[in-house]
Design a protein around this motif. Structure first.
Motif, PDB file in Angstrom:
ATOM      1  N   LEU A  59       0.802  -0.981  -0.042  1.00 30.31           N
ATOM      2  CA  LEU A  59      -0.260   0.067   0.075  1.00 30.31           C
ATOM      3  C   LEU A  59       0.884   1.260  -0.086  1.00 30.31           C
ATOM      4  CD1 LEU A  59      -2.456  -1.224   2.736  1.00 30.31           C
ATOM      5  CD2 LEU A  59      -3.007  -0.802   0.278  1.00 30.31           C
ATOM      6  N   HIS A  60       1.796   1.332   0.748  1.00 31.46           N
ATOM      7  CA  HIS A  60       2.944   2.425   0.787  1.00 31.46           C
ATOM      8  C   HIS A  60       3.295   2.712  -0.453  1.00 31.46           C
ATOM      9  CE1 HIS A  60       6.565   4.330   3.261  1.00 31.46           C
ATOM     10  NE2 HIS A  60       5.757   5.005   2.660  1.00 31.46           N
ATOM     11  N   ALA A  61       3.777   1.594  -0.898  1.00 31.99           N
ATOM     12  CA  ALA A  61       4.545   1.577  -2.400  1.00 31.99           C
ATOM     13  C   ALA A  61       3.455   2.195  -3.482  1.00 31.99           C
ATOM     14  CB  ALA A  61       5.065   0.461  -2.812  1.00 31.99           C
ATOM     15  N   GLU A 115       1.116   4.109  -2.735  1.00 27.11           N
ATOM     16  CA  GLU A 115       0.770   5.640  -2.352  1.00 27.11           C
ATOM     17  C   GLU A 115       1.857   6.378  -3.057  1.00 27.11           C
ATOM     18  OE1 GLU A 115       1.449   6.352   1.812  1.00 27.11           O
ATOM     19  OE2 GLU A 115       2.078   8.350   1.029  1.00 27.11           O
ATOM     20  N   HIS A 116       2.954   6.008  -2.831  1.00 26.41           N
ATOM     21  CA  HIS A 116       4.185   6.807  -3.319  1.00 26.41           C
ATOM     22  C   HIS A 116       3.866   7.138  -4.928  1.00 26.41           C
ATOM     23  CE1 HIS A 116       7.479   6.379   0.035  1.00 26.41           C
ATOM     24  NE2 HIS A 116       6.297   6.993   0.486  1.00 26.41           N
ATOM     25  N   ALA A 117       3.837   6.287  -5.495  1.00 24.27           N
ATOM     26  CA  ALA A 117       3.868   6.116  -6.826  1.00 24.27           C
ATOM     27  C   ALA A 117       2.808   6.827  -7.370  1.00 24.27           C
ATOM     28  CB  ALA A 117       3.924   4.712  -7.521  1.00 24.27           C
ATOM     29  N   LYS A 142       9.970  12.709  -0.276  1.00 25.01           N
ATOM     30  CA  LYS A 142       9.497  13.265   0.890  1.00 25.01           C
ATOM     31  C   LYS A 142       8.884  12.399   1.892  1.00 25.01           C
ATOM     32  CE  LYS A 142       5.278  15.033  -0.011  1.00 25.01           C
ATOM     33  NZ  LYS A 142       4.151  15.649  -0.751  1.00 25.01           N
ATOM     34  N   CYS A 143       9.283  10.952   1.820  1.00 21.88           N
ATOM     35  CA  CYS A 143       8.656  10.158   2.713  1.00 21.88           C
ATOM     36  C   CYS A 143       9.145  10.392   4.344  1.00 21.88           C
ATOM     37  CB  CYS A 143       9.024   8.682   2.271  1.00 21.88           C
ATOM     38  SG  CYS A 143       8.263   7.395   3.337  1.00 21.88           S
ATOM     39  N   GLY A 144       8.159  10.466   5.156  1.00 14.52           N
ATOM     40  CA  GLY A 144       8.528  10.802   6.426  1.00 14.52           C
ATOM     41  C   GLY A 144       8.945   9.520   7.190  1.00 14.52           C
TER      42      GLY A 144
HETATM   43 ZN    ZN Z   1       6.061   7.044   2.405  1.00 13.43          ZN
END
Ligand code: ZN
Ligand code: ZN
Length: 807
Positions: free
Chosen positions: A690-692, A694-696, A776-778
């Motif tokens: 899900l995180h991947a 989201e980034h794309a 910009k991933c926190g």
């Molecule tokens: Zn992230």
């Protein structure tokens, strides 16, 4: 270097492994001069002739004629097409022939107004007394300007905070107001543009109050449907002039993808250091500072050139190399870099490389950006014009029209977000009508990578339509309060401010007690003025001050200040390194001292999101797609210090900075755990998949909406409290939203298909900045599961394809 052929050779005589993915040739165009209009004031025509303008181009005369007839007009042609003459001709002719008439010039940036002032003052016309009226103008000067200047140059912020609230003092000026020039009007988009639209309505209302009936002349970069955009901005019908009749030299436009690094498995062959002119592989030696080591993953959301652990050679590094080669060859070159820090780094690396090649040559390159003080900027502009400087690494502070001539080449480090900006920046090259070169250097980013491999997405399409929405309730309400504080809002005014939506808004403001209804209209009943910030930056810029000397180095936007200026942060200014001793948010000041530590600093943040309401949704069985309001909280909690060169983490230090809250609009999708498993994602991989995705998805949204990934935020989770399902949120980074999430929702199938393709097509093994990593991933890009992201998107797209229309 005079011909493009040699220029091109300079940059890409590289053979099969060339990083150039596409070369577009834009042919030269000859100009169409016309005679001066009969109404043009002889003194103005003489002044133009003295300056070498023998006759106007057809588009300048067409726009000027319309303006003289009293038609509101927008001149929307390319950079360097001479738009200023199009408004100077009618405005200055009028001021010369009617000794009482006044004119107002509005530019989005102070630098641009200052540039225009130089141009107008340079005509030396009697009785015009042009003057800038902005935040830098002293109290005494202000009084003189109100009483004596007939050509006042200002910006929307000053109009909003200074001129309109004190309209009584401007009564005479407004009564005599013949023209309002709105320069670079395409920059008024999104939330800012919506605010400016209302500031202009307030200006129209104030002028009417004192009997002024100005004609509006707008200048715009080429943009989709400029007449429509200008008339939405102004609230009046506007005629567009778009046929560019100025001559220009041909442009060779190259798309450049930095090569994969040798350490990376898929990099079968990495080209040798480029070009015969390469003054030694010293340029590539490890002794040179590696810009990407100095800047890295989780830094400031406002710092788009921050790069991740590298898979490809850094775009900043490629840009510095190209700039170095260009300067060695005597080519006047401007490099556009997206962030302030990026511009500083490109300048510093180029300077060092030049000094290694030819001692002293480094002095001929500088950095330039908006945060610099006026005097510093002026000095840099003068040096570039005189040829003392050969190269400049700049943020888009320069994009806004400061009149530079004689540039041979433009390097664009990273896609600037819109095709309109891309052409604006590329248009800087070849002003004198000579051949020019433009290079777009892709950053390691999904959108940039997509574009350098899909040139038709850049060259085959019209520029974007400027989006603004004066009906945005977060803009309309505050602006109506401002208007009411200047003069009560009457029934007749409601039409000006949007009709029914304005009526609904004043009713709401009356209920909430912000306004009071009286027979003569709606009144602002509070003491003091409403506190409304046009740029939505939430407060004053933070001043960066050197503690030992008290010298003001520059300013930083309040949004970026937590990540860029926290205590202990390393801050670059004109290539000089400073360390922040103290960030005082109350007084908006950061105290720094000069120091060159061998580490860089990287802020880490934590984001939380809750759903406030759902506006619309698509029920697609195991998948849901939603548009609604959300509350986002963000806090910069710590920073890492990393060794320059190796990137080794020295330590992580906590920070004590306040939480920041944002109510905005988000699009989100949910997928049931069962559907995820059916798509082949194992439960332990849910968060990474899900995180991947989201980034794309954030990376590709700018393809659909006129925004860039820095306007958007995201959050993904394997189980969200409000949705009770695995969820990916993508939200507008602006209070109340700026239309990006809506656009994403409306184009979801297209957007998520492009996202899926970008991930699936990436040659990397387990995810890289070109697909699923985010600068910009926190969370430090952890966890990420690349194949899982493709499966998530497949599940979503399959379900959406057979879903019922939105509810
Ligand atoms: Zn992230
Ligand atoms: Zn990849």
């Amino acid at each position: 270097m005079s011909s493009t052929a040699s220029l091109s050779q300079l940059f890409w005589s590289r053979g099969d492994d060339s990083p150039v993915t596409h070369v577009e040739r834009i042919p030269p165009r000859s100009g169409s001069p016309v005679a001066w209009p009969s109404w043009a004031a002889p003194a103005f025509v003489d002044a133009c002739r003295d300056r070498g303008i023998i006759s106007p181009w057809a588009h300048q005369a067409t726009a000027a004629n319309l303006a003289v007839e009293g038609t509101n007009v927008v001149l929307a042609t390319g950079t360097a097409s001479g738009k200023s003459l199009g408004y100077q001709m009618p405005v200055l002719s009028r001021l010369l022939t009617d000794p009482r008439a006044t004119a107002l010039y509005i530019a989005p940036a102070k630098a641009l107004a200052a540039d225009q002032l130089r141009a107008v003052a340079g005509f030396g016309l009697p009785g015009v007394r042009p003057a800038t009226y902005d935040g830098d103008t002293s109290r005494e000067e202000r009084e003189w300007i109100r009483e004596h200047s007939r050509f006042v140059l200002t910006n929307p912020d000053m109009l909003h905070h200074g001129i309109l609230p004190g309209h009584e003092r401007w009564a005479v000026f407004l009564r005599r107001l013949a023209y309002v020039v709105i320069d670079e009007c395409h920059t008024y988009r999104g939330v800012f543009g919506s605010h400016v639209a209302h500031v202009l309505r307030r200006l129209r209302r104030a002028a009417t109050r004192y009997g002024g009936r100005p004609t509006f002349v707008l200048a715009s970069a080429t943009s989709g449907d400029p007449a429509d955009a200008a008339s939405r901005l102004l609230g009046l019908p506007v005629t567009a002039v778009t046929e560019d009749a100025s001559p220009r030299g041909g442009v060779t436009f190259a798309l450049w993808e930095p090569p994969l690094l040798p350490a990376y498995p898929s990099a079968s062959a990495v080209p040798a250091p480029r070009s015969a002119l390469d003054p030694a592989s010293a340029l590539d030696s490890s002794s040179a500072v590696d810009p990407s080591a100095a800047l890295d993953p989780d830094v400031a959301a406002a710092d788009p050139d921050v790069e991740l652990p590298q898979v490809r050679r850094s775009a900043l590094r490629e840009t510095a190399d190209l700039l170095t080669n260009a300067i060695v060859a005597g080519t006047r070159t401007l490099a556009f870099v997206r962030s302030r820090r990026g511009a500083e780094v490109v300048a510093a690396v180029t300077r060092r490389q030049l000094d290694e090649a030819v001692p002293g040559l480094g002095e001929r390159v500088a950095a330039y950006r908006a945060g610099y003080l006026k005097e510093d900027r002026r000095a840099i502009e003068r040096a570039l014009l005189s040829g003392e400087l050969l190269g400049l690494a700049s943020t888009n502070a320069l994009e806004l029209g400061v009149d530079l001539v004689g540039l041979d080449a433009v390097l664009i480090c990273g896609y600037p977000g819109t095709r309109a900006s891309l052409w604006q920046q590329a248009g800087r090259a070849g002003r004198a009508g000579g051949e020019a070169l433009a290079v777009l250097i892709a950053r390691d980013d999904p959108l940039d990578t997509y574009l350098v491999h899909h040139p038709s997405a850049l060259f085959g399409r019209p520029v974007e339509v400027t989006v603004l929405d004066p009906a945005n309730p977060y803009v309309l309400g505050p602006q109506l309060c401002c208007a009411a504080s200047e003069a009560p809002i009457t029934e007749a005014d409601l039409e000006l401010f949007g009709g029914d939506v304005a009526r609904a808004a004043v009713d709401g403001l009356t209920r909430s007690g912000a306004l009071r209804r009286r027979p003569s209209g709606w009144y602002w009943t509070h003491t003091g003025r409403p506190d409304v910030d046009l740029r939505g930056t939430g407060g004053a810029p933070v001043s960066v001050v050197e503690e030992s000397t008290g010298r003001l180095l520059g300013t930083v936007d309040p949004e970026s200040s937590h990540a860029m200026l926290h205590t202990g942060a390393v801050y670059l200014h004109q290539g000089v390194t400073y360390v922040v001793d103290d960030l005082d948010l109350e007084d908006a000041i950061a105290l720094v001292h000069q120091e060159e530590p061998d580490w860089s600093t990287h802020a880490r943040d934590v984001t939380d999101l809750s759903v406030v309401s759902v506006r619309s949704y698509v029920d697609a069985g195991p998948v849901g797609l939603f548009l609604g309001e959300v509350d986002v909280t963000n806090q910069v909690v710590s920073y890492q210090r990393r060794r320059i060169g190796s990137g080794e983490i020295i330590d992580t230090r906590p920070l004590d900075l306040p939480l920041r809250e944002l109510r905005t609009v988000a699009v989100w999708f949910t997928v049931s755990p069962r559907a995820l498993e059916a798509a082949g994602v194992e439960p332990p991989d849910f968060p990474g998949a899900l995180h991947a995705a989201e980034h794309a998805a954030i990376g590709l949204l700018p393809l659909m909406a006129t925004c860039d990934r820095w306007d958007i935020g995201g959050l993904s989770t394997a189980n969200h409290d409000d949705t009770e399902a695995p969820t990916v949120f993508v939200y507008d980074g602006h209070p109340g939203g700026a239309g990006f999430a809506e656009r994403a929702y409306a184009t979801a199938a297209e957007w998520l298909t492009a996202t899926r393709e970008a991930i699936a097509a990436c040659a990397c093994e387990s995810g890289c900045p070109s697909c699923v990593q985010s600068p910009k991933c926190g969370n430090g890009n952890n966890p990420l599961h690349k194949p899982g992201a493709v499966s998530v998107l497949d599940a979503v797209l399959t379900a959406l394809a057979s879903a019922k229309p939105p509810t």
